[in-house]
Enzyme design. Structure first.
Site, short mmCIF file in Angstrom:
data_model
loop_
_atom_site.label_atom_id
_atom_site.label_comp_id
_atom_site.label_asym_id
_atom_site.label_seq_id
_atom_site.Cartn_x
_atom_site.Cartn_y
_atom_site.Cartn_z
N GLU B 48 0.83 -1.21 0.00
CA GLU B 48 0.00 0.00 0.00
C GLU B 48 0.86 1.26 0.00
O GLU B 48 0.62 2.19 -0.78
CB GLU B 48 -0.92 0.03 1.23
CG GLU B 48 -1.93 -1.10 1.32
CD GLU B 48 -2.92 -1.13 0.17
OE1 GLU B 48 -3.00 -0.14 -0.58
OE2 GLU B 48 -3.61 -2.15 0.01
N ASN B 52 1.30 3.93 -3.11
CA ASN B 52 0.93 5.34 -2.97
C ASN B 52 2.03 6.27 -3.48
O ASN B 52 1.73 7.31 -4.08
CB ASN B 52 0.61 5.66 -1.50
CG ASN B 52 -0.80 5.24 -1.12
OD1 ASN B 52 -1.59 4.83 -1.97
ND2 ASN B 52 -1.11 5.32 0.16
N ARG B 106 -9.60 3.24 -7.96
CA ARG B 106 -8.98 3.15 -6.63
C ARG B 106 -10.06 3.20 -5.55
O ARG B 106 -11.04 3.93 -5.66
CB ARG B 106 -7.97 4.27 -6.41
CG ARG B 106 -6.93 4.41 -7.51
CD ARG B 106 -5.53 4.49 -6.96
NE ARG B 106 -5.12 3.24 -6.38
CZ ARG B 106 -4.60 2.22 -7.07
NH1 ARG B 106 -4.41 2.32 -8.35
NH2 ARG B 106 -4.26 1.12 -6.47
#
Ligand SMILES: Nc1ncnc2c1ncn2[C@@H]1O[C@H](COP(=O)(O)OP(=O)(O)OP(=O)(O)O)[C@@H](O)[C@H]1O
Ligand SMILES: [Mg+2]
Lengths: 111, 150
Positions: B48, B52, B106
């Site tokens: 994650e 990002n 997303r």
């Protein structure tokens, strides 16, 4: 290819494999959407049996397919997620959008 | 807390590096003999944070991602993932579940995953300067069959 498609009448099953992350999600999405567009299923089953890892990019993938199917009145189901994948799906509350069958679909849907 | 071991690396923000980053970090952590669930939690959280950096921090460019993993006392792993990208204007808002600036494909759940899969998450960001995500997790100590603690 990371997606294998099987069509059983009005049911499309997409067998996903490998890791699902931001890098791999796009080609998977495209394969699934192509199969949905050409077969107009009433049920799309996403099978995770051979998926080794998934992060929130996979949640985006499932939610995005829901957004495509829902207006058409079609349903979405998820089968065989591993414990890691189920944990991510559960955190996202995916069971509200799709039926999640940890042990695969019951016979009514898939022959 | 005292540092017992450390590993750092720097990668380009190429999406092909997402799997490498999570596998490399989790391989380093295996020295603490984590459970499969603990290793998967770490893999997912790292995925994650690194994603990002690639998707948001360096949206229209390729930049460096800096990863540092430290093993601290009491079986604690500290993972720091830093970018020198666009930064986050409102960190509290960004960390809310389902909040995303990317839209479409997303879910806006990356921070929620990091928060729930790790024991501790801290995000420090400055617009135009970059973002640092620091996560900690205590790995359970398992009693080995010879009676000694792992
Ligand atoms: N390293 C970063 N640099 C700049 N902005 C960031 C960074 N990390 C997160 N953000 C911002 O915080 C928002 C929320 O991040 P989060 O990971 O929770 O969701 P997402 O990335 O949008 O979606 P998902 O992770 O579910 O695919 C992002 O949409 C983005 O605006
Ligand atoms: Mg994210």
């Amino acid at each position: 290819m990371s997606v294998k498609i099987e069509v059983n009448g009005e049911v499309v099953v997409a067998y996903l494999s490998g890791d699902i992350d931001h890098h791999t999600a796009k080609p998977m999405r495209e394969e699934i959407d192509k199969a949905v567009e050409s077969n107009m299923p009433t049920l799309l089953v996403l099978d995770f049996k051979d998926v080794s890892f998934m992060d929130s990019s996979g949640i985006g993938l499932v939610m995005g397919r829901y957004r495509i199917l829902n207006p058409k009145g079609a349903e979405l189901a998820v089968t065989n997620p591993s414990p890691q994948i189920y944990k991510v799906m559960h955190l996202a509350g995916l069971e509200r959008l799709a039926k999640i069958e940890k042990g695969g679909m019951k016979n009514e849907a898939v022959k | 807390m005292k540092q017992l071991n450390k590993f750092s690396m720097q990668l380009l923000s190429r999406s092909a590096n997402e799997s490498f980053a999570r596998v490399a970090v989790s391989a380093f952590v295996t020295q603490l003999d984590p459970t499969i669930e603990e290793i998967n939690d770490i893999k997912t959280a790292v995925s994650e944070a690194v994603t990002n950096c690639i998707v948001h921090a360096y949206k229209n460019e390729i930049g460096n991602i800096y990863i540092q993993v430290r093993i601290l006392e009491c079986n604690v792993v500290e993972i720091k993932i830093r970018d020198k990208g666009c930064g986050i204007p409102d960190v509290d808002r960004a960390m809310e579940p389902l909040y995303t600036t990317a839209g479409g494909e997303r879910a806006g759940l990356g921070f929620a995953v990091m928060q729930s899969f790790m024991d501790n998450l801290r995000v420090v960001s400055k617009v135009g300067k970059g973002t640092t995500v620091t996560m900690k997790k205590r790995i359970s100590v398992r009693v080995k069959s010879n009676g000694q603690q792992g």
